[in-house]
Design a protein around this motif. Structure first.
Motif, PDB file in Angstrom:
ATOM      1  N   ILE A   3       0.836  -1.205   0.000  1.00 57.93           N
ATOM      2  CA  ILE A   3       0.000   0.000   0.000  1.00 57.93           C
ATOM      3  C   ILE A   3       0.865   1.246   0.000  1.00 57.93           C
ATOM      4  CG2 ILE A   3      -1.668   1.320   1.345  1.00 57.93           C
ATOM      5  CD1 ILE A   3      -2.840  -1.332   2.302  1.00 57.93           C
ATOM      6  N   GLU A   4       1.933   1.222   0.784  1.00 56.21           N
ATOM      7  CA  GLU A   4       2.843   2.355   0.820  1.00 56.21           C
ATOM      8  C   GLU A   4       3.516   2.544  -0.535  1.00 56.21           C
ATOM      9  OE1 GLU A   4       3.850   4.670   3.640  1.00 56.21           O
ATOM     10  OE2 GLU A   4       1.770   4.034   3.604  1.00 56.21           O
ATOM     11  N   PHE A   5       3.922   1.467  -1.167  1.00 53.43           N
ATOM     12  CA  PHE A   5       4.626   1.558  -2.446  1.00 53.43           C
ATOM     13  C   PHE A   5       3.746   2.200  -3.514  1.00 53.43           C
ATOM     14  CE2 PHE A   5       5.767  -0.305  -6.603  1.00 53.43           C
ATOM     15  CZ  PHE A   5       7.072   0.152  -6.694  1.00 53.43           C
ATOM     16  N   ASN A   6       2.512   1.719  -3.678  1.00 57.69           N
ATOM     17  CA  ASN A   6       1.682   2.299  -4.750  1.00 57.69           C
ATOM     18  C   ASN A   6       1.295   3.744  -4.448  1.00 57.69           C
ATOM     19  OD1 ASN A   6      -0.365   1.927  -2.856  1.00 57.69           O
ATOM     20  ND2 ASN A   6      -1.505   0.466  -4.064  1.00 57.69           N
ATOM     21  N   ARG A   7       1.102   4.058  -3.158  1.00 58.55           N
ATOM     22  CA  ARG A   7       0.791   5.453  -2.798  1.00 58.55           C
ATOM     23  C   ARG A   7       1.967   6.361  -3.111  1.00 58.55           C
ATOM     24  NH1 ARG A   7       2.000   8.902   1.189  1.00 58.55           N
ATOM     25  NH2 ARG A   7       3.197   7.346   2.361  1.00 58.55           N
ATOM     26  N   ILE A   8       3.163   5.915  -2.777  1.00 62.41           N
ATOM     27  CA  ILE A   8       4.346   6.765  -2.911  1.00 62.41           C
ATOM     28  C   ILE A   8       4.734   6.954  -4.369  1.00 62.41           C
ATOM     29  CG2 ILE A   8       6.821   6.924  -2.402  1.00 62.41           C
ATOM     30  CD1 ILE A   8       6.130   5.608   0.333  1.00 62.41           C
ATOM     31  N   ILE A   9       4.667   5.901  -5.199  1.00 64.72           N
ATOM     32  CA  ILE A   9       5.051   6.097  -6.602  1.00 64.72           C
ATOM     33  C   ILE A   9       4.040   6.999  -7.319  1.00 64.72           C
ATOM     34  CG2 ILE A   9       6.353   3.941  -6.728  1.00 64.72           C
ATOM     35  CD1 ILE A   9       4.044   2.731  -8.336  1.00 64.72           C
ATOM     36  N   THR A  10       2.784   6.946  -6.887  1.00 66.74           N
ATOM     37  CA  THR A  10       1.786   7.863  -7.458  1.00 66.74           C
ATOM     38  C   THR A  10       2.073   9.286  -7.020  1.00 66.74           C
ATOM     39  OG1 THR A  10       0.132   6.086  -7.384  1.00 66.74           O
ATOM     40  CG2 THR A  10      -0.681   8.334  -7.678  1.00 66.74           C
ATOM     41  N   LEU A  11       2.392   9.449  -5.751  1.00 70.96           N
ATOM     42  CA  LEU A  11       2.732  10.772  -5.208  1.00 70.96           C
ATOM     43  C   LEU A  11       3.925  11.375  -5.943  1.00 70.96           C
ATOM     44  CD1 LEU A  11       2.637  13.010  -2.927  1.00 70.96           C
ATOM     45  CD2 LEU A  11       4.168  11.517  -1.635  1.00 70.96           C
ATOM     46  N   LEU A  12       4.978  10.589  -6.125  1.00 69.47           N
ATOM     47  CA  LEU A  12       6.191  11.090  -6.773  1.00 69.47           C
ATOM     48  C   LEU A  12       5.923  11.514  -8.218  1.00 69.47           C
ATOM     49  CD1 LEU A  12       8.744   8.486  -5.382  1.00 69.47           C
ATOM     50  CD2 LEU A  12       8.682  10.933  -4.850  1.00 69.47           C
ATOM     51  N   ARG A  13       5.112  10.740  -8.906  1.00 69.65           N
ATOM     52  CA  ARG A  13       4.796  11.103 -10.297  1.00 69.65           C
ATOM     53  C   ARG A  13       4.025  12.417 -10.344  1.00 69.65           C
ATOM     54  NH1 ARG A  13       0.396  10.633 -13.146  1.00 69.65           N
ATOM     55  NH2 ARG A  13      -0.606   9.083 -11.806  1.00 69.65           N
ATOM     56  N   LYS A  14       3.035  12.548  -9.482  1.00 67.21           N
ATOM     57  CA  LYS A  14       2.222  13.760  -9.478  1.00 67.21           C
ATOM     58  C   LYS A  14       3.034  14.975  -9.021  1.00 67.21           C
ATOM     59  CE  LYS A  14      -2.260  11.517  -9.007  1.00 67.21           C
ATOM     60  NZ  LYS A  14      -3.481  11.328  -8.169  1.00 67.21           N
ATOM     61  N   GLU A  15       3.944  14.769  -8.073  1.00 69.49           N
ATOM     62  CA  GLU A  15       4.800  15.874  -7.646  1.00 69.49           C
ATOM     63  C   GLU A  15       5.704  16.339  -8.782  1.00 69.49           C
ATOM     64  OE1 GLU A  15       5.248  15.315  -2.820  1.00 69.49           O
ATOM     65  OE2 GLU A  15       6.932  14.797  -4.112  1.00 69.49           O
ATOM     66  N   ARG A  16       6.133  15.412  -9.617  1.00 70.99           N
ATOM     67  CA  ARG A  16       6.979  15.777 -10.763  1.00 70.99           C
ATOM     68  C   ARG A  16       6.155  16.431 -11.870  1.00 70.99           C
ATOM     69  NH1 ARG A  16      11.663  11.821 -13.060  1.00 70.99           N
ATOM     70  NH2 ARG A  16      12.467  12.301 -10.985  1.00 70.99           N
ATOM     71  N   GLY A  17       4.838  16.258 -11.812  1.00 70.08           N
ATOM     72  CA  GLY A  17       3.959  16.894 -12.793  1.00 70.08           C
ATOM     73  C   GLY A  17       3.941  16.217 -14.137  1.00 70.08           C
ATOM     74  N   ILE A  18       4.081  14.889 -14.146  1.00 71.66           N
ATOM     75  CA  ILE A  18       4.077  14.157 -15.411  1.00 71.66           C
ATOM     76  C   ILE A  18       2.889  13.190 -15.443  1.00 71.66           C
ATOM     77  CG2 ILE A  18       6.557  14.326 -15.806  1.00 71.66           C
ATOM     78  CD1 ILE A  18       6.868  11.535 -14.668  1.00 71.66           C
ATOM     79  N   THR A  19       2.488  12.835 -16.638  1.00 66.94           N
ATOM     80  CA  THR A  19       1.359  11.921 -16.799  1.00 66.94           C
ATOM     81  C   THR A  19       1.823  10.487 -16.593  1.00 66.94           C
ATOM     82  OG1 THR A  19       1.725  11.626 -19.175  1.00 66.94           O
ATOM     83  CG2 THR A  19       0.299  13.472 -18.477  1.00 66.94           C
ATOM     84  N   GLN A  20       0.860   9.629 -16.368  1.00 67.76           N
ATOM     85  CA  GLN A  20       1.157   8.209 -16.230  1.00 67.76           C
ATOM     86  C   GLN A  20       1.773   7.665 -17.524  1.00 67.76           C
ATOM     87  OE1 GLN A  20      -2.130   5.259 -15.555  1.00 67.76           O
ATOM     88  NE2 GLN A  20      -1.517   5.548 -13.411  1.00 67.76           N
ATOM     89  N   LYS A  21       1.269   8.142 -18.657  1.00 68.79           N
ATOM     90  CA  LYS A  21       1.784   7.695 -19.955  1.00 68.79           C
ATOM     91  C   LYS A  21       3.248   8.078 -20.122  1.00 68.79           C
ATOM     92  CE  LYS A  21       0.913   8.122 -24.939  1.00 68.79           C
ATOM     93  NZ  LYS A  21       0.056   8.740 -25.985  1.00 68.79           N
TER      94      LYS A  21
END
Length: 228
Positions: A3-21
């Motif tokens: 749970i921590e892993f999926n939350r954190i990798i989502t957080l890091l992507r959004k903080e960087r301001g990039i799309t999932q694609k």
């Protein structure tokens, strides 16, 4: 841990301001696969944990929720900066535990009040400050009344009603803050003062961000424990 892993990798992507694609392309996987990792539908292998740690420039321990610090650093009480005051840096009765928690709270409050200063909205500052003072008041009074010899007349609010009144006052301060932030009490405060993420916090508060991250981690572990 997952749970921590999926939350954190989502957080890091959004903080960087990039799309999932975009992230998926740069990581060399499909968007569907990354989506499954971020939602916790699928578990990744160790190789991908290392790859994504390098991609976001964080430690594997941070990704797995083992450390609140992006670098993976595990803090010791002597490494936390003193916030000042008569008892700063002291060891209470030979125990480091009160000292560590005191530093975590003080250093986190330094960040909080710096943001309040940048906000420059008296209504926000007053609501937050009143709420925090009431929280300290409640804990102090509960400890004070534990000793039968302590004189109750130190306080103006009577023993029969202080707890309920303090609870109500704290709820009211939260309500005032929510109303102010929503613009119900006049012009909304400038939200720019509260724009932050883990990277900017570490940059803007190099001495205190570790304390805040660990306070958040500890608080959420307490919440999860009581919700289990």
């Amino acid at each position: 841990m997952a749970i921590e892993f999926n939350r954190i990798i989502t957080l890091l992507r959004k903080e960087r301001g990039i799309t999932q694609k975009q992230a998926a392309q740069e990581l060399g996987i499909s968007q569907a696969q990354l989506s499954h990792y971020e939602k916790g539908i699928r578990e990744c292998g160790l190789e991908f944990v290392v790859q994504i740690a390098d991609y976001y420039n964080v430690s594997c321990d941070y990704l797995l929720g083992r450390s609140a610090e992006r670098s993976g650093q595990t803090i010791k009480v002597e490494e936390l900066p003193d916030a000042g005051g008569a008892t700063s840096g002291s060891i209470y009765r030979g125990s480091v535990l009160p000292t560590m928690y005191k530093k975590l709270i003080e250093n986190s409050l330094d960040i909080l009040f710096d943001r309040l200063d940048q906000c420059r909205d008296k209504r926000v500052v007053t609501s937050v400050s009143n709420y925090l003072m009431l929280a300290v008041y409640r804990m102090f009074r509960r400890l004070y009344q534990a000793a039968p010899g302590n004189v109750a007349s130190m306080f103006r609010v009577t023993p029969a009603r202080w707890e309920r009144d303090a609870d109500a006052a704290m709820f009211l301060q939260e309500g005032e803050l929510s109303a102010t932030m929503a613009g119900e009490n006049g012009a909304c405060p400038d939200p720019a003062a509260f724009e932050m993420n883990t990277e900017t916090l570490a940059r803007d508060y190099p001495r205190h961000a570790t304390s805040l991250m660990n306070l958040i981690k500890n608080s959420e572990e307490v919440i999860h424990k009581h919700n289990a």
